[in-house]
Write a protein that holds these residues in place. Structure first.
Motif, PDB file in Angstrom:
ATOM      1  N   UNK A 297       9.470  10.935 -14.272  1.00 20.15           N
ATOM      2  CA  UNK A 297       8.378  10.889 -15.250  1.00 20.15           C
ATOM      3  C   UNK A 297       8.879  10.349 -16.579  1.00 20.15           C
ATOM      4  N   UNK A 298      10.057  10.773 -17.001  1.00 21.59           N
ATOM      5  CA  UNK A 298      10.581  10.284 -18.284  1.00 21.59           C
ATOM      6  C   UNK A 298      10.919   8.805 -18.208  1.00 21.59           C
ATOM      7  N   UNK A 299      11.427   8.344 -17.074  1.00 19.78           N
ATOM      8  CA  UNK A 299      11.718   6.923 -16.934  1.00 19.78           C
ATOM      9  C   UNK A 299      10.416   6.108 -16.987  1.00 19.78           C
ATOM     10  N   UNK A 300       9.353   6.608 -16.361  1.00 20.95           N
ATOM     11  CA  UNK A 300       8.055   5.928 -16.440  1.00 20.95           C
ATOM     12  C   UNK A 300       7.531   5.942 -17.872  1.00 20.95           C
ATOM     13  N   UNK A 301       7.713   7.048 -18.574  1.00 21.08           N
ATOM     14  CA  UNK A 301       7.267   7.127 -19.966  1.00 21.08           C
ATOM     15  C   UNK A 301       7.966   6.058 -20.800  1.00 21.08           C
TER      16      UNK A 301
ATOM     17  N   UNK B 208      14.642   4.909  -7.345  1.00 17.13           N
ATOM     18  CA  UNK B 208      14.070   4.882  -6.000  1.00 17.13           C
ATOM     19  C   UNK B 208      12.762   5.676  -5.956  1.00 17.13           C
ATOM     20  N   UNK B 209      12.728   6.798  -6.626  1.00 19.22           N
ATOM     21  CA  UNK B 209      11.502   7.602  -6.682  1.00 19.22           C
ATOM     22  C   UNK B 209      10.367   6.792  -7.308  1.00 19.22           C
ATOM     23  N   UNK B 210      10.644   6.170  -8.463  1.00 16.30           N
ATOM     24  CA  UNK B 210       9.612   5.375  -9.134  1.00 16.30           C
ATOM     25  C   UNK B 210       9.217   4.151  -8.312  1.00 16.30           C
ATOM     26  N   UNK B 211      10.183   3.543  -7.624  1.00 13.69           N
ATOM     27  CA  UNK B 211       9.878   2.392  -6.778  1.00 13.69           C
ATOM     28  C   UNK B 211       8.934   2.797  -5.646  1.00 13.69           C
ATOM     29  N   UNK B 212       9.175   3.946  -5.020  1.00 11.14           N
ATOM     30  CA  UNK B 212       8.275   4.413  -3.956  1.00 11.14           C
ATOM     31  C   UNK B 212       6.860   4.610  -4.491  1.00 11.14           C
ATOM     32  N   UNK B 213       6.740   5.216  -5.677  1.00  8.59           N
ATOM     33  CA  UNK B 213       5.404   5.427  -6.250  1.00  8.59           C
ATOM     34  C   UNK B 213       4.726   4.105  -6.591  1.00  8.59           C
ATOM     35  N   UNK B 214       5.467   3.183  -7.175  1.00  8.14           N
ATOM     36  CA  UNK B 214       4.868   1.882  -7.529  1.00  8.14           C
ATOM     37  C   UNK B 214       4.493   1.096  -6.279  1.00  8.14           C
ATOM     38  N   UNK B 215       5.355   1.122  -5.262  1.00  5.05           N
ATOM     39  CA  UNK B 215       5.082   0.380  -4.026  1.00  5.05           C
ATOM     40  C   UNK B 215       3.801   0.875  -3.366  1.00  5.05           C
ATOM     41  N   UNK B 216       3.522   2.158  -3.490  1.00  4.75           N
ATOM     42  CA  UNK B 216       2.291   2.707  -2.915  1.00  4.75           C
ATOM     43  C   UNK B 216       1.052   2.170  -3.628  1.00  4.75           C
TER      44      UNK B 216
END
Length: 177
Positions: free
Chosen positions: A15-19, A96-104
């Motif tokens: 979440x902080x990286x997305x922020x 990797x977590x953020x990539x999975x969310x974005x890929x979805x």
């Protein structure tokens, strides 16, 4: 056991990286971030305080809103991620977590660029390509506009390039997470 500095600990949460990505183009308030990330205002404020304490964001502006003051923060440009070899595993997990969310959320009929590489290059080629990639990513960040600006399209991306050992290190010598 390896001690992780406060900046890396702050960035280790998806979440902080997305922020940080959302605050790159324009200052955002906790309210803005909560709405965009679909989290509570309290949670957005908590993550924002962690980023601020680590020196990753700075106060960009204040606005008077409904009798109160809204504090809007922006990402501190030039935050070093790429050369933090001491936290490669930690950052890779978060990315990797953020990539999975974005890929979805990917627009399936939209154009994209996808690659996975494990290549061998000369040191000179690696240096030249690393510098070009850093410049390309700097251009991408420079072109960024605030989220949902009319006439823009949301772009998701994750890049992590680094030299690797020929063979994986023995189990007892793997970096601590």
């Amino acid at each position: 056991m390896t001690t992780i500095d406060p900046m890396l600990r702050a960035l280790a949460h998806p979440t902080r990286l997305r922020m940080m990505s959302l605050m790159w183009a324009a200052p955002q308030s906790a309210t803005d971030l909560a709405r965009e990330l679909e989290i509570s205002h309290a949670l957005a404020s908590h993550h924002l305080r962690r980023l601020d304490a680590a020196g990753l964001v700075e106060l960009g502006e204040t606005r008077v809103r409904k009798g109160g003051t809204e504090r809007r923060y922006r990402a501190v440009h030039g935050t070093p991620l790429s050369d933090r070899g001491d936290a490669t595993a930690l950052l890779a997990e978060t990315l990797a977590h953020n990539l999975r969310e974005r890929a979805a959320r990917r627009v399936h009929e939209g154009p994209g660029v996808t690659s996975d590489v494990e290549l061998w290059l000369t040191p000179a080629d690696w240096d030249a390509l690393r510098v070009r990639m850093a410049a390309l990513l700097a251009d991408l960040h420079a072109a960024a506009r605030p989220p949902h600006t009319p006439g823009t399209v949301g772009i998701g991306g994750t890049v992590m390039l680094f030299p690797v050992h020929e063979e994986p290190p023995p189990p007892g010598e793997r970096p601590a997470r």
